[in-house]
Design a protein around this motif. Structure first.
Motif, PDB file in Angstrom:
ATOM      1  N   SER A  41     -79.588 -25.870  -9.651  1.00 31.74           N
ATOM      2  CA  SER A  41     -78.415 -25.215  -9.059  1.00 31.74           C
ATOM      3  C   SER A  41     -77.191 -26.002  -9.516  1.00 31.74           C
ATOM      4  N   SER A  42     -76.851 -25.852 -10.787  1.00 30.53           N
ATOM      5  CA  SER A  42     -75.791 -26.662 -11.366  1.00 30.53           C
ATOM      6  C   SER A  42     -74.441 -26.285 -10.756  1.00 30.53           C
ATOM      7  N   LEU A  43     -73.565 -27.269 -10.713  1.00 26.03           N
ATOM      8  CA  LEU A  43     -72.277 -27.111 -10.054  1.00 26.03           C
ATOM      9  C   LEU A  43     -71.148 -26.999 -11.069  1.00 26.03           C
ATOM     10  N   GLU A  44     -70.145 -26.221 -10.707  1.00 20.66           N
ATOM     11  CA  GLU A  44     -68.896 -26.141 -11.469  1.00 20.66           C
ATOM     12  C   GLU A  44     -67.821 -26.754 -10.585  1.00 20.66           C
ATOM     13  N   ILE A  45     -67.226 -27.830 -11.068  1.00 22.81           N
ATOM     14  CA  ILE A  45     -66.292 -28.604 -10.253  1.00 22.81           C
ATOM     15  C   ILE A  45     -64.924 -28.599 -10.929  1.00 22.81           C
ATOM     16  N   VAL A  46     -63.915 -28.268 -10.143  1.00 17.63           N
ATOM     17  CA  VAL A  46     -62.531 -28.291 -10.624  1.00 17.63           C
ATOM     18  C   VAL A  46     -61.726 -29.196  -9.707  1.00 17.63           C
ATOM     19  N   LEU A  47     -61.001 -30.114 -10.295  1.00 14.86           N
ATOM     20  CA  LEU A  47     -60.059 -30.946  -9.551  1.00 14.86           C
ATOM     21  C   LEU A  47     -58.661 -30.595 -10.026  1.00 14.86           C
TER      22      LEU A  47
END
Length: 783
Positions: free
Chosen positions: A691-697
């Motif tokens: 369940s790979s994550l897409e992370i935006v900062l």
């Protein structure tokens, strides 16, 4: 890898000429000034024994090339005139490859790979000796000294064969074909690789190292040459028939399976692989193997992921033991940092002393990830040491990374001795460190009067730090400080020794691996300097090793040349993706997308899945290999699979995902039957099933506490995710053109804001590092 049946430490024939510093002393010392000025300038090369005179144009070019090198040129041969200039020169003098240059003054009538030698073989009705190696290959050097620099052996070779030299690092496509041929003949592989082929380039006999005379039941090189010449002369049709059968077999083997459609993966593949590694692991010394051990033999990075996926403690124990024992053994350079090529024993104690850029890139990443997962500073320290070594010894002035250093170096007697540069005696330790620190080094690193390698000691750190501290009457902390001083002093002393030769060619693929290592270290360790090194190398490769949008393979002395291969694209794309996450400049992602486009256009098997090693407009060879198995470096297809999955998440382009699924299907049989042969591909399988994550900062335009929000990511082992760090305004818009997920994101209330998403569905945005840590830590076990 260059393995011989007997791991002799000294070359057997006059090796002093291989080192420029010693050649200067031995060949030119005492020569008159006029003789020194004339060395290599006025001499016209002598005819090669057993070979016809060179055509006038070649002869003139050889003389011109020698003259251009000037009076300081130090030829690598024992066949010298009294003034130190070379007696013989051959066509390899025109080549840029360091390996081919090493053979430029052999009396052998060498050709470089190309159409000319095979046309000449057809004209004369002769077989071709194809000899493949690389510049830091110990046994390549030995065979050169014993056979290829022998005028007597060269005379027979020149009279009855056409001889072709190939640098396997510049032409891995050629190497792969003829290595497969040797395996098809039920011979063991390795380098030097010597294969006899027909004028049509089809192989009919081969092997690795051949001694200069019959020895211990093993046929010597002259005997082999005579036997092959006689067989080819008596019955060329039979030889041709055998060559046809071998060629057909290797074509089927190398060109791989065509997938009819993409197929779903399941976690059973990962479980089966983990069981294999648990069964074959050495539970005492770590790694795999009972004689020689290679760092690539046990896929640490897969086992770390499997532990994260399942909580399997044994997977972590197997990986950790391998890392511990490698770091403690002699394969690690405890003084200068980095790792040697492989261990000749199961304890990682006595290495083969060459150092390869790719080994150190892959090991740096393994130790870095293990340190992040386990929070063990000793693992992280090893990664730092590797990168320090690369920064100070393997980095060009332009910022690219050199390829390798040799195993051999001259001892005080001027003899070639493998490992002399890296080994010590108690007397040398005492002279270098003095009475206060010498006992520390001798005790901790196991230095003894008898040594463990021909009277000298390969340093190793098997003893517990606390036990040594008790023995010396000090504290572990004080001992650790003393050891740091020991290493620095020994390093300074060692730098005064004649060093091993360094291969200074810059390869696109291997630089891609090291760009990944520096970029990941920059992110995980919060050290921007690592990222700047990665960026500088990436910029060099993209500027100097690219023409008309397509990569070249080799950069050396200001020149870029040679066709690029699948691994050049795959490894560099991976490095650029890692660099984009570490130093969020949209240039790196944009370049990765552009290179992937070239790879898809020219290397993909659009119908059958996966990628070929060579482009569609590459020179036509006996087979167009579709690499499947990892070796000392990962397969280009293994790395390409993970690249495709990451690019699919970054760009939202479903075509990347479909190509990845076709690739998995093309290699499904290998994944099922021999998962240990594709350990790097297992990383992509794990990513696909996660369940790979897409992370935006998102940072506000006026800054904000980015470091505070990045800390949870740096401290969390989260291999299966993508990360985009953007700043509101023009920067965000630039990233959004490449990463659609960024669109519409903003910094809330003027603070850095994190968006954690899965399949484009995002958690509530947060500016609280603790909340962010909980969001990314929600998935710790996947089964």
């Amino acid at each position: 890898m260059s393995i011989s049946p007997s791991h002799t430490r000294r070359a057997e024939v006059g090796p002093w000429w291989r080192w420029p510093g010693l050649l200067l002393v031995v060949a030119l010392a005492g020569a008159a000034p006029d003789a020194r000025a004339a060395a290599g300038v006025e001499k016209v090369p002598s005819a090669l024994p057993g070979a016809p005179p060179f055509p006038a144009a070649v002869r003139a070019r050889l003389a011109q090339e020698l003259g251009a090198r000037g009076p300081g040129y130090l030829p690598r041969t024992r066949n010298l005139r009294p003034d130190g200039s070379p007696l013989y020169s051959n066509r390899l003098l025109f080549e840029t490859s360091p390996y081919l240059q090493q053979h430029a003054h052999n009396p052998v009538n060498w050709y470089a790979w190309g159409d000319e030698p095979f046309a000449e073989a057809k004209r004369l009705g002769r077989p071709v000796l194809l000899s493949i190696g690389y510049s830091t290959c110990h046994w390549c050097h030995v065979m050169e000294e014993e056979s290829f620099d022998s005028a007597e052996i060269a005379a027979y070779l020149n009279e009855h064969f056409i001889a072709v030299k190939v640098d396997r690092e510049a032409r891995p496509d050629v190497d792969a074909i003829y290595m497969a041929a040797v395996h098809a003949m039920n011979q063991s592989g390795g380098w030097p690789l010597n294969v006899w082929v027909t004028p049509d380039r089809k192989p009919f006999y081969g092997g690795t190292y051949f001694p200069p005379e019959d020895r211990g039941g093993r046929a010597g090189f002259p005997s082999v040459l005579r036997s092959i010449e006689a067989s080819y002369r008596r019955d060329p049709e039979r030889v041709e028939s055998l060559a046809d059968r071998i060629s057909a077999r290797i074509a089927v083997q190398l060109e791989g399976v065509r997938a009819d459609s993409s197929q779903a993966l399941d976690a059973g593949l990962l479980e089966a692989a983990a069981r294999i590694y648990a069964r074959v692991a050495d539970r005492r010394w770590g790694g795999v193997g009972q004689r020689t051990k290679f760092p690539s033999g046990l896929p640490v990075r897969f086992l770390l992921r499997y532990h994260r996926r399942t909580g399997d403690s044994d997977a972590l124990e197997v990986a950790s033991l391998a890392l511990e024992k490698m770091a403690a053994g002699g394969m690690r350079d405890h003084v200068g940092g980095g790792f040697h090529r492989y261990s000749t024993d199961p304890r990682w104690l006595i290495p083969h002393f060459e150092k390869m850029l790719y080994d150190n890139a892959l090991l740096a990443r393994a130790y870095l990830e293990a340190g992040q997962l386990t929070r063990r500073e000793d693992f992280t320290a090893v990664a730092r040491e590797i990168l320090r070594y690369v920064a100070r010894e393997m980095t060009s002035p332009e910022g690219g990374f050199y390829s390798a250093t040799d195993a051999d170096s001259p001892n005080p007697a001027g003899e070639a001795e493998e490992g002399w540069f890296f080994t010590w005696t108690p007397r040398e330790i005492e002279a270098a460190l003095g009475a206060e620190l010498a006992p520390v080094a001798i005790s901790y690193y196991g230095v003894t009067p008898g040594g463990n390698l021909e009277g000298r000691t390969v340093l190793h750190a098997w003893r517990d730090l606390g036990a040594v501290a008790d023995q010396l009457g000090t504290s572990p902390d004080e001992l650790a400080r003393s050891l740091r001083e020991v290493r620095e002093r020994l390093y300074r002393v060692r730098q005064r020794r004649p060093p091993p030769l360094r291969d200074e060619k810059i390869l696109a693929a291997w630089n891609g691996l090291m760009i990944s290592a520096f970029a990941q270290a920059s992110f995980v360790l919060a050290e921007p300097g690592y990222g700047r090194r990665a960026a500088r190398a990436a910029d060099l490769v993209l500027r100097k090793l690219r023409k008309d949008g397509r990569l070249l393979r080799v950069y050396l002395d200001g020149r870029a040349e040679g066709p690029a291969f699948l691994e050049d694209y795959a490894f560099l794309i991976a490095g650029l993706l890692d660099l984009y996450e570490a130093l969020p400049d949209p240039r790196w992602l944009r370049e990765a997308v552009a290179l992937q486009r070239v790879l898809d256009s020219h290397y993909a098997d659009a119908a059958g899945g996966g990628y070929f090693k060579t482009a569609d407009d590459h020179e036509r060879l006996l087979a167009r290999e579709k690499p499947s198995r990892d070796s000392a470096v990962p397969s280009g297809n293994s790395v390409a699979a993970l690249n495709l999955l990451r690019l699919a998440e970054f760009t939202g382009d479903a075509r990347h995902l479909e190509r990845a699924n076709l690739l998995f299907s093309a290699f499904r049989e290998t994944l099922s039957r021999s998962p240990n042969a594709v350990s790097e591909l297992l990383l992509a399988v794990d990513y696909q099933l996660d369940s790979s994550l897409e992370i935006v900062l998102v940072r506000p335009a006026d800054g904000g506490d980015l470091a505070g929000m990045l800390t949870p990511l740096r401290e969390t082992y989260l291999p299966n995710r993508i990360l985009a760090v953007v700043t509101e305004g023009e920067d965000l818009e630039a990233h959004a053109q490449l990463v659609p997920l960024v669109t519409g994101k903003r910094a809330r209330q003027g603070r850095v804001t994190a968006y954690v998403c899965e399949d484009r569905v995002c958690e509530l945005p947060t500016s609280d590092p603790e909340v962010f840590a909980k969001q990314i830590g929600k998935i710790t076990r996947l089964d």
